[in-house]
Design an enzyme around this catalytic site. Structure first.
Site, PDB file in Angstrom:
ATOM      1  N   THR A 124       0.842  -1.184   0.000  1.00  0.00           N
ATOM      2  CA  THR A 124       0.000   0.000   0.000  1.00  0.00           C
ATOM      3  C   THR A 124       0.885   1.245   0.000  1.00  0.00           C
ATOM      4  O   THR A 124       1.797   1.359   0.806  1.00  0.00           O
ATOM      5  CB  THR A 124      -0.923  -0.004   1.225  1.00  0.00           C
ATOM      6  OG1 THR A 124      -1.652  -1.233   1.247  1.00  0.00           O
ATOM      7  CG2 THR A 124      -1.907   1.148   1.168  1.00  0.00           C
ATOM      8  N   GLU A 151      -6.315 -10.566   7.591  1.00  0.00           N
ATOM      9  CA  GLU A 151      -5.305 -11.338   8.303  1.00  0.00           C
ATOM     10  C   GLU A 151      -5.924 -12.654   8.758  1.00  0.00           C
ATOM     11  O   GLU A 151      -7.015 -12.688   9.315  1.00  0.00           O
ATOM     12  CB  GLU A 151      -4.788 -10.548   9.498  1.00  0.00           C
ATOM     13  CG  GLU A 151      -3.977  -9.339   9.105  1.00  0.00           C
ATOM     14  CD  GLU A 151      -3.496  -8.542  10.301  1.00  0.00           C
ATOM     15  OE1 GLU A 151      -3.739  -8.987  11.440  1.00  0.00           O
ATOM     16  OE2 GLU A 151      -2.889  -7.486  10.103  1.00  0.00           O
ATOM     17  N   LYS A 209      -7.657   1.697  -2.885  1.00  0.00           N
ATOM     18  CA  LYS A 209      -7.170   0.980  -1.707  1.00  0.00           C
ATOM     19  C   LYS A 209      -7.393   1.791  -0.431  1.00  0.00           C
ATOM     20  O   LYS A 209      -7.928   1.284   0.569  1.00  0.00           O
ATOM     21  CB  LYS A 209      -5.679   0.662  -1.885  1.00  0.00           C
ATOM     22  CG  LYS A 209      -4.980   0.114  -0.640  1.00  0.00           C
ATOM     23  CD  LYS A 209      -5.540  -1.218  -0.216  1.00  0.00           C
ATOM     24  CE  LYS A 209      -4.757  -1.764   0.973  1.00  0.00           C
ATOM     25  NZ  LYS A 209      -5.298  -3.041   1.440  1.00  0.00           N
ATOM     26  N   ASN A 213     -10.353   0.994   2.627  1.00  0.00           N
ATOM     27  CA  ASN A 213     -10.030   0.738   4.031  1.00  0.00           C
ATOM     28  C   ASN A 213     -10.561   1.833   4.950  1.00  0.00           C
ATOM     29  O   ASN A 213     -10.935   1.560   6.095  1.00  0.00           O
ATOM     30  CB  ASN A 213      -8.517   0.571   4.205  1.00  0.00           C
ATOM     31  CG  ASN A 213      -8.083  -0.869   3.996  1.00  0.00           C
ATOM     32  OD1 ASN A 213      -8.917  -1.759   3.856  1.00  0.00           O
ATOM     33  ND2 ASN A 213      -6.791  -1.108   3.975  1.00  0.00           N
ATOM     34  N   CYS A 265      -3.424  -2.414   8.831  1.00  0.00           N
ATOM     35  CA  CYS A 265      -3.859  -1.611   7.686  1.00  0.00           C
ATOM     36  C   CYS A 265      -4.696  -0.390   8.033  1.00  0.00           C
ATOM     37  O   CYS A 265      -4.384   0.720   7.617  1.00  0.00           O
ATOM     38  CB  CYS A 265      -4.624  -2.495   6.694  1.00  0.00           C
ATOM     39  SG  CYS A 265      -3.600  -3.755   5.909  1.00  0.00           S
ATOM     40  N   LYS A 268      -3.081   2.974   9.599  1.00  0.00           N
ATOM     41  CA  LYS A 268      -2.138   3.699   8.745  1.00  0.00           C
ATOM     42  C   LYS A 268      -2.783   4.171   7.451  1.00  0.00           C
ATOM     43  O   LYS A 268      -2.471   5.252   6.944  1.00  0.00           O
ATOM     44  CB  LYS A 268      -0.898   2.843   8.452  1.00  0.00           C
ATOM     45  CG  LYS A 268      -1.063   1.689   7.491  1.00  0.00           C
ATOM     46  CD  LYS A 268       0.214   0.859   7.390  1.00  0.00           C
ATOM     47  CE  LYS A 268       0.123  -0.228   6.329  1.00  0.00           C
ATOM     48  NZ  LYS A 268       0.365   0.277   4.971  1.00  0.00           N
ATOM     49  N   ASP A 269      -3.714   3.393   6.911  1.00  0.00           N
ATOM     50  CA  ASP A 269      -4.332   3.779   5.643  1.00  0.00           C
ATOM     51  C   ASP A 269      -5.250   4.984   5.810  1.00  0.00           C
ATOM     52  O   ASP A 269      -5.323   5.851   4.932  1.00  0.00           O
ATOM     53  CB  ASP A 269      -5.108   2.605   5.053  1.00  0.00           C
ATOM     54  CG  ASP A 269      -4.189   1.494   4.548  1.00  0.00           C
ATOM     55  OD1 ASP A 269      -2.963   1.622   4.727  1.00  0.00           O
ATOM     56  OD2 ASP A 269      -4.690   0.504   3.982  1.00  0.00           O
ATOM     57  N   LYS A 335      -8.056  -9.719  15.355  1.00  0.00           N
ATOM     58  CA  LYS A 335      -8.990 -10.557  14.603  1.00  0.00           C
ATOM     59  C   LYS A 335      -8.936 -11.984  15.099  1.00  0.00           C
ATOM     60  O   LYS A 335      -7.866 -12.496  15.443  1.00  0.00           O
ATOM     61  CB  LYS A 335      -8.659 -10.524  13.101  1.00  0.00           C
ATOM     62  CG  LYS A 335      -8.875  -9.162  12.458  1.00  0.00           C
ATOM     63  CD  LYS A 335      -8.517  -9.212  10.984  1.00  0.00           C
ATOM     64  CE  LYS A 335      -8.794  -7.880  10.311  1.00  0.00           C
ATOM     65  NZ  LYS A 335     -10.223  -7.610  10.195  1.00  0.00           N
TER      66      LYS A 335
END
Length: 417
Positions: A124, A151, A209, A213, A265, A268-269, A335
């Site tokens: 990414t 994940e 992307k 997210n 993810c 930070k995304d 998760k």
């Protein structure tokens, strides 16, 4: 793509993304998986996965994959028709952007070793990165192919892709042809043979992307704030959520309250997308980022309240000196079915309650009993952990906690992610 075409593929980075794509393609084609960590390379060559993913573990165990893990980038890239880059791009708060140095390093290596290879960026990256790299390096055959993986279910999501997105320079015929070949490789190796392939320019694909997210983070934040409201107003959050999600336009996904969104993810995304907005008018994107911090602060406060109630009920002085309450932290992974707890929201919550004087111990089988993590002693004897914990917190519930419900704090309503 002709049925007789059999390319060699190198994958740089053996994380969730890299290994899942390597295993997918190695079902039919020769794949080199490259990493800098010898322990990862050794495990894969022994047909073992370095992390928990049942599909990956099962495919590796068969021994039928055309997959070689290696530390030798020269051999891997030198033989490759395609080099897939799946190296980490952590968010750098000082630069207010992803750290793309590992991606740039691999691109430089490939150009020096095998300039004819096509480069596929799976990592990414900031919006506009691929186009900038193409102009900066003069490397024509570089394109972006975002991943949409969970994940613990990364290979499954590659086998049954929701869509395949390819970001290219649409005016470049050679690049377009290479990208079409790679897209067909992904589809032919998947179990879902009719996955839609969407072509767009690379900057649009990078935006897809980050927006995808951020929308998922938005849903998590929305239902977390619903849950905060319900808890403060002493309402039944489950009934409200089920009533809201009964509308098919809303649906019952990403609606289970948590301590906040976390993992590698989403945090930070969302921050990268906010940075990409720059001077573009927005309020919602910033609110998604800030909402997560608000939720974690609220959860920490509720835990401390439960600690205070415990002290009061047991006649212990609150923060007064004779006794500290021990808060047991049950698992760190964000998760279910994952052993990855990077950037987990519960870690921020733990740090917050520790700053207020709470003592903590940690039950986390992915760590060694007796070591320290997050300023907490790891206690992996579950019975001992329960006995030594006055209050137990769990981002995700597990039936093994049934016997300690009276001292448990969780916001997990539906028993799933």
């Amino acid at each position: 793509m002709s049925s007789g075409y059999d390319p060699i593929i190198a994958v740089a980075g053996i994380g969730y993304v890299g290994l899942s794509i390597a295993v997918l393609l190695a079902q039919r084609h020769k794949v080199y998986a490259v990493d800098v960590l010898p322990e990862k390379v050794d495990l894969i060559n022994k047909k073992m996965s370095p992390f928990v993913d049942k599909e990956i573990e099962a495919r590796l165990a068969t021994g039928r994959l055309k997959l070689t893990a290696t530390l030798d980038a020269s051999t891997a890239y030198g033989n490759a028709d395609f080099v897939v880059i799946a190296t980490p791009t952590d968010y750098d708060p000082d630069q207010n952007s992803f750290d793309t140095s590992t991606v740039e390093r691999v691109i430089g290596q490939v150009m020096g070793i095998n300039p004819a290879a096509s480069i596929v960026i799976k990592s990414t990256v900031p919006v506009g990165f691929t186009e900038t790299v193409r102009k900066k390096t003069g490397k024509g055959t570089v394109f972006f192919c975002p991943e949409f993986l969970r994940e613990g279910k990364a290979l499954y999501d590659n086998l049954y892709p929701s869509r395949i997105i390819i970001g290219i320079d649409e005016s470049d015929e050679k690049l377009t042809e290479k990208a079409r070949i790679f897209a067909e490789l992904l589809r032919e190796c998947a179990n879902k043979k009719d996955a839609e392939i969407l072509f767009m320019n690379s900057t649009e694909a990078e935006a897809v992307k980050l927006f995808a997210n951020t929308y998922l983070a938005l849903r998590v934040s929305f239902f977390n704030e619903l849950d905060t409201y319900a808890e403060m107003q002493r309402l039944n959050a489950r009934r409200i959520i089920e009533g809201v999600c009964g509308d098919p336009r809303i649906g019952a996904h990403y609606n289970n309250p948590s301590f906040g969104y976390g993992g590698y993810c989403l945090p930070k995304d969302t921050r990268q997308l906010l940075a990409n907005y720059g001077d573009i008018p927005q309020k919602l994107i910033r609110a998604v980022v800030e909402s997560n911090g608000t939720r974690k602060d609220f959860i920490a406060g509720q835990i401390l309240r439960k600690v205070g109630l415990y002290l009061e009920a047991n006649s212990f002085p609150d923060q007064g000196g004779k006794r500290k309450t021990t808060v047991g932290v049950y698992r760190l992974a964000m998760k279910q079915g994952s052993d990855n707890f990077r950037h987990g929201a519960i870690q921020d919550v733990v740090e917050s309650i520790q700053s207020k004087g709470a003592a903590t111990i940690l039950y986390e089988p992915a760590l060694s009993d007796g070591e320290r993590f997050c300023n907490s002693l790891v206690v992996n004897d579950l019975s001992k952990f329960k006995a030594e914990s006055d209050v137990i917190i769990a981002n995700r519930y597990d039936s093994s906690l049934d016997d300690v419900r009276e001292k448990l704090y969780t916001r997990d309503i539906f028993g799933r992610d």
